[in-house]
Structure formats: structure tokens, C-alpha cells
Enzyme design. Structure first.
Site, PDB file in Angstrom:
ATOM      1  N   CYS A  17       0.864  -1.180   0.000  1.00  0.00           N
ATOM      2  CA  CYS A  17       0.000   0.000   0.000  1.00  0.00           C
ATOM      3  C   CYS A  17       0.904   1.235   0.000  1.00  0.00           C
ATOM      4  O   CYS A  17       2.130   1.120   0.130  1.00  0.00           O
ATOM      5  CB  CYS A  17      -0.860  -0.006   1.259  1.00  0.00           C
ATOM      6  SG  CYS A  17       0.175   0.011   2.743  1.00  0.00           S
ATOM      7  N   HIS A  46       5.478  -5.104   8.796  1.00  0.00           N
ATOM      8  CA  HIS A  46       5.515  -6.476   9.311  1.00  0.00           C
ATOM      9  C   HIS A  46       5.814  -7.489   8.217  1.00  0.00           C
ATOM     10  O   HIS A  46       4.936  -8.249   7.792  1.00  0.00           O
ATOM     11  CB  HIS A  46       4.196  -6.808  10.017  1.00  0.00           C
ATOM     12  CG  HIS A  46       4.037  -6.059  11.307  1.00  0.00           C
ATOM     13  ND1 HIS A  46       2.818  -5.644  11.792  1.00  0.00           N
ATOM     14  CD2 HIS A  46       4.952  -5.666  12.222  1.00  0.00           C
ATOM     15  CE1 HIS A  46       2.998  -5.024  12.949  1.00  0.00           C
ATOM     16  NE2 HIS A  46       4.281  -5.017  13.224  1.00  0.00           N
ATOM     17  N   CYS A 101       2.382   5.803   8.938  1.00  0.00           N
ATOM     18  CA  CYS A 101       1.538   6.039   7.756  1.00  0.00           C
ATOM     19  C   CYS A 101       0.638   7.250   8.005  1.00  0.00           C
ATOM     20  O   CYS A 101       0.028   7.361   9.082  1.00  0.00           O
ATOM     21  CB  CYS A 101       0.679   4.806   7.470  1.00  0.00           C
ATOM     22  SG  CYS A 101      -0.478   5.108   6.120  1.00  0.00           S
ATOM     23  N   HIS A 129      -1.007  -4.835  19.697  1.00  0.00           N
ATOM     24  CA  HIS A 129      -0.516  -4.497  18.354  1.00  0.00           C
ATOM     25  C   HIS A 129       0.130  -3.112  18.411  1.00  0.00           C
ATOM     26  O   HIS A 129      -0.396  -2.201  19.059  1.00  0.00           O
ATOM     27  CB  HIS A 129      -1.673  -4.515  17.348  1.00  0.00           C
ATOM     28  CG  HIS A 129      -1.212  -4.354  15.934  1.00  0.00           C
ATOM     29  ND1 HIS A 129      -0.887  -3.121  15.410  1.00  0.00           N
ATOM     30  CD2 HIS A 129      -0.970  -5.256  14.952  1.00  0.00           C
ATOM     31  CE1 HIS A 129      -0.478  -3.282  14.163  1.00  0.00           C
ATOM     32  NE2 HIS A 129      -0.526  -4.577  13.860  1.00  0.00           N
ATOM     33  N   GLU A 131       0.212  -0.615  16.444  1.00  0.00           N
ATOM     34  CA  GLU A 131      -0.625   0.533  16.062  1.00  0.00           C
ATOM     35  C   GLU A 131      -1.566   0.920  17.204  1.00  0.00           C
ATOM     36  O   GLU A 131      -1.771   2.110  17.480  1.00  0.00           O
ATOM     37  CB  GLU A 131      -1.431   0.223  14.790  1.00  0.00           C
ATOM     38  CG  GLU A 131      -2.252   1.437  14.353  1.00  0.00           C
ATOM     39  CD  GLU A 131      -3.104   1.193  13.119  1.00  0.00           C
ATOM     40  OE1 GLU A 131      -2.719   0.377  12.266  1.00  0.00           O
ATOM     41  OE2 GLU A 131      -4.173   1.819  13.031  1.00  0.00           O
ATOM     42  N   THR A 170      -6.441   0.773  11.807  1.00  0.00           N
ATOM     43  CA  THR A 170      -6.670   0.930  10.361  1.00  0.00           C
ATOM     44  C   THR A 170      -6.768  -0.398   9.610  1.00  0.00           C
ATOM     45  O   THR A 170      -7.159  -0.416   8.446  1.00  0.00           O
ATOM     46  CB  THR A 170      -5.516   1.740   9.724  1.00  0.00           C
ATOM     47  OG1 THR A 170      -4.295   1.060  10.000  1.00  0.00           O
ATOM     48  CG2 THR A 170      -5.474   3.153  10.249  1.00  0.00           C
ATOM     49  N   SER A 228       1.312  -9.669  10.908  1.00  0.00           N
ATOM     50  CA  SER A 228       0.707  -8.619  10.085  1.00  0.00           C
ATOM     51  C   SER A 228      -0.814  -8.654  10.232  1.00  0.00           C
ATOM     52  O   SER A 228      -1.479  -9.565   9.719  1.00  0.00           O
ATOM     53  CB  SER A 228       1.109  -8.823   8.616  1.00  0.00           C
ATOM     54  OG  SER A 228       0.316  -8.018   7.782  1.00  0.00           O
ATOM     55  N   SER A 229      -1.347  -7.661  10.904  1.00  0.00           N
ATOM     56  CA  SER A 229      -2.780  -7.631  11.192  1.00  0.00           C
ATOM     57  C   SER A 229      -3.608  -7.653   9.902  1.00  0.00           C
ATOM     58  O   SER A 229      -4.526  -8.463   9.754  1.00  0.00           O
ATOM     59  CB  SER A 229      -3.100  -6.374  12.003  1.00  0.00           C
ATOM     60  OG  SER A 229      -4.478  -6.155  12.071  1.00  0.00           O
ATOM     61  N   SER A 273       1.928  -5.432   3.452  1.00  0.00           N
ATOM     62  CA  SER A 273       3.371  -5.373   3.709  1.00  0.00           C
ATOM     63  C   SER A 273       4.152  -6.465   2.966  1.00  0.00           C
ATOM     64  O   SER A 273       5.350  -6.624   3.177  1.00  0.00           O
ATOM     65  CB  SER A 273       3.616  -5.488   5.218  1.00  0.00           C
ATOM     66  OG  SER A 273       2.826  -6.524   5.771  1.00  0.00           O
TER      67      SER A 273
HETATM   68  O1  0CN Z   1       1.603  -5.765   7.987  1.00  0.00           O
HETATM   69  P1  0CN Z   1       1.802  -4.347   8.314  1.00  0.00           P
HETATM   70  O2  0CN Z   1       3.200  -3.877   8.522  1.00  0.00           O
HETATM   71  O3  0CN Z   1       0.999  -3.905   9.598  1.00  0.00           O
HETATM   72  P2  0CN Z   1      -0.335  -4.418  10.312  1.00  0.00           P
HETATM   73  O4  0CN Z   1      -1.271  -4.918   9.287  1.00  0.00           O
HETATM   74  O5  0CN Z   1       0.078  -5.461  11.303  1.00  0.00           O
HETATM   75  O6  0CN Z   1      -0.850  -3.187  11.007  1.00  0.00           O
HETATM   76  O7  0CN Z   1       1.163  -3.525   7.122  1.00  0.00           O
HETATM   77  C1  0CN Z   1       1.257  -2.131   7.062  1.00  0.00           C
HETATM   78  C2  0CN Z   1       0.151  -1.530   7.766  1.00  0.00           C
HETATM   79  C3  0CN Z   1       0.224  -0.511   8.578  1.00  0.00           C
HETATM   80  C4  0CN Z   1       0.295   0.508   9.419  1.00  0.00           C
HETATM   81 FE1  SF4 Z   2      -1.312   2.985   5.823  1.00  0.00          FE
HETATM   82 FE2  SF4 Z   2      -1.338   0.664   7.111  1.00  0.00          FE
HETATM   83 FE3  SF4 Z   2      -3.327   1.308   5.444  1.00  0.00          FE
HETATM   84 FE4  SF4 Z   2      -0.968   0.746   4.486  1.00  0.00          FE
HETATM   85  S1  SF4 Z   2      -2.284  -0.681   5.583  1.00  0.00           S
HETATM   86  S2  SF4 Z   2      -2.253   2.491   3.868  1.00  0.00           S
HETATM   87  S3  SF4 Z   2       0.400   1.545   6.046  1.00  0.00           S
HETATM   88  S4  SF4 Z   2      -2.783   2.364   7.361  1.00  0.00           S
END
Ligand code: 0CN
Ligand code: SF4
Length: 320
Positions: A17, A46, A101, A129, A131, A170, A228-229, A273
């Protein structure tokens, strides 16, 4: 011997993203600007593959700020940090870059605004978590109450039911969050909050594309990390949408081929991610075992881009 036929539905949008893209760029640009080592507090995103790659380029990953020497730059991960973290970095006169972010920062600002209006906050998120820790850490201890499931709502002990607001992580499941917001609104009709929730566009879009393929596949593989959530939510969404077998895999070597014996169709997606090279690796692994036909199922197009902080776009003034 001919290979068994397989339809492979490739979900889109999937993978990186705008927030992840920006966070990785921040580490790479910081390494270019200041040289190695550049410290990163928590995994920048993550994903082990991303982290290992950046480590090879000179990034040093730590969990806490006190592990960072005062004379090296430090970057805060995409997930956000409690207010105390940049405050401590400033107190130590460190060079720091915040890779939170912008869509997470937006929730931080929301929380701050409600707090200034005298409202107590309820956060919908997952305990522990980063966040959730970062967002709750925008306000003084005890100002943000956490709910994880609808049942938690009945247990909330609030200061004043007339003066409440809610915010969310998020990367939650859009559908599960609806149920929690409904429970909150039912118990606290005066609660204020975002129009729906604070789930970001990337999380929403990836879940939507999984739903579009879930009904026509025998198995779903989500490429992503166990911490990774947003990736874990894609597995849940796949199962909830009727896919009997849905599994998170970090890369091709994680695939349980025994469990996939006899399948005629598979769905592939990737968390926000997870890099595309890992998606290609998984597709190649299927091509080696099946006569694979790939069909792209695209439910949205994404054009979101976030700029890196100005400090990284400016030339180096003085070395550190
Ligand atoms: O997998 P991510 O690093 O993080 P989470 O899904 O565990 O929050 O992906 C990026 C998302 C953000 C902030
Ligand atoms: Fe931002 Fe996390 Fe959404 Fe990606 S997944 S756009 S890092 S809030």
C-alpha cells in the site's frame, strides 16, 4: 506426465500500500543520506523479507528507543508510536524520522481532537498491536478504552456515556468492525466517531478483492507475516466468505502441498506489507506442480501515494 489443471485467481489490489511503500522508501533514503547504520524502532512494516533486505543495506532493527545510540538517526515504523517516543528522541536531541503512515497519523489527530473537546475515547483494535499501542499512547493513560470484540462493549466502564468518541485501528476486518460499532452505538447513542470507522483504503480494498474470489476457489493463500494484522484479516475474510481452506504463508516454502492435493482452483492475495516478488514466487511454485491458468480479479484501482518527509528530500546540511 501431464500436470493437473488449476485455475489461479490473482486478487487485485494486493500487496504494498502507499503507507508501506513510503515507510520502506524512508529507510532507504535515510541510509543514502546518513549512511549506515540507521536504526529502525520496530519492524518498519511487518514482513521478514522486507526487514532482512533493509538490514542487508545497513538498517538496525530494535524494539525500543533506548537501544539506539544518541548519535545515529532513528526511524519510527509505519504503525505509529506513542507520543512519549518522539518526545524522548527530542529530549535526547536525536535525529529521527517518523514513518508512521499518514492514515494512522490521521487517527492520532482525531483522538487528540476529541480529547481536547473533553470526550473520552473508545478504541476498536487488537491489544498489544503496535498501532493500537501507538494510537492509545497519543493520550494520557486511561483516556482510551480498548474494545476488541462486540462482547467487550457491555463491560466498558466509562466516565460519562454522553461524552464519548470512538476510533479504530486501520487494519481491522471491515465486517467485524461493523458489529462492534453497532454495539457501541446501541449502548452509547451519543457516541461520536468517523462516518464508518478508520479502516484504511488498502485494508478495505484487499478484503473486497478476497470476497470477490472466495466463492469460486477451493483454497486461498494469503502472502503475509504472522504478525501482520491486515494480512491475518484477509485469511479470516476468505473463510467468512465461504472458502474452506484459507492459509497465511510467508513465501512458497510455507505452502502445505498435501493440504492442496486435488484442488482445481486457488486464490492468491498478499497483505499490504508483502512484496510482489513473493507473490511471483508462489505463482511459480504452482506452475511447477499444476497446469496453471492465471486470471486477474481486480475489484479496485489504487492511485494513492504519500510523500516522504521533507528532511529526506533536502540535501545533507552537515554530517552526523
Ligand atoms: O503488515 P503491516 O506492517 O501492519 P499491520 O497490518 O500489522 O498493522 O502492514 C502495514 C500496515 C500498517 C500501518
Ligand atoms: Fe497505511 Fe497501514 Fe493502510 Fe498501508 S495498511 S495504507 S500503512 S494504514
Amino acid at each position: 506426465m501431464s500436470l493437473p489443471p488449476l485455475m489461479l485467481y490473482l486478487a487485485a489490489p494486493r500487496g504494498f500500500c502507499a503507507g508501506v511503500d513510503r515507510a520502506i522508501k524512508i529507510v532507504e533514503m535515510a541510509l543514502q543520506k546518513w549512511g549506515a547504520p540507521v536504526y529502525v524502532r520496530h519492524e518498519i512494516v511487518h514482513n521478514k523479507f522486507v526487514v532482512d533486505n533493509l538490514r542487508d543495506k545497513g538498517a538496525v532493527f530494535v524494539e525500543e528507543l533506548d537501544e539506539v545510540p544518541g548519535d545515529r538517526p532513528v526511524i519510527f515504523s509505519a504503525h505509529g508510536v506513542p507520543k512519549a517516543v518522539p518526545a524522548e528522541a527530542a529530549r535526547r536531541e536525536m535525529v529521527y524520522v517518523d514513518a508512521t503512515c499518514p492514515l494512522v497519523s490521521k487517527v492520532h489527530i482525531e483522538a487528540e481532537r476529541h480529547h481536547q473537546d473533553g470526550l473520552q475515547m473508545v478504541m476498536i483494535g487488537h491489544a498489544g498491536h503496535p498501532e493500537t499501542i501507538g494510537t492509545m499512547g497519543q493520550l494520557p493513560e486511561g483516556e482510551v478504552l480498548l474494545v476488541e470484540v462486540p462482547e467487550d462493549v457491555a463491560m466498558l466502564e466509562v466516565r460519562d456515556p454522553e461524552r464519548l468518541a470512538f476510533i479504530t485501528q486501520t487494519t481491522l476486518s471491515v465486517d467485524d468492525t461493523v458489529a462492534i460499532v453497532e454495539a457501541l452505538r446501541a449502548r452509547f447513542p451519543a457516541i461520536v466517531g468517523p462516518h464508518k470507522e478508520d479502516i484504511c483504503y488498502a485494508t478495505t480494498n484487499r478484503q473486497m478483492s478476497v470476497k470477490a474470489i472466495a466463492g469460486r476457489i477451493d483454497a486461498l493463500l494469503v502472502i503475509g507475516a504472522p504478525n501482520s494484522s491486515n494480512s491475518k484479516r484477509l485469511v479470516e475474510v476468505g473463510k467468512a466468505a465461504g472458502c474452506a481452506y484459507a492459509q497465511l504463508v510467508q513465501r512458497a516454502t510455507d505452502i502445505d502441498w498435501r493440504a492442496l492435493e486435488g484442488i482445481r482452483s486457488v486464490g492468491i492475495t498478499a497483505g499490504a506489507s508483502a512484496p510482489e516478488v513473493l507473490v511471483n514466487e508462489v505463482i511459480d511454485a504452482f506452475r511447477a506442480r499444476f497446469d496453471t491458468t492465471v486470471e486477474l480479479v481486480e475489484t479496485a484501482q489504487e492511485r494513492v501515494e504519500f510523500k516522504v518527509p521533507r528532511v529526506l528530500r533536502e540535501p545533507l546540511q552537515h554530517s552526523i
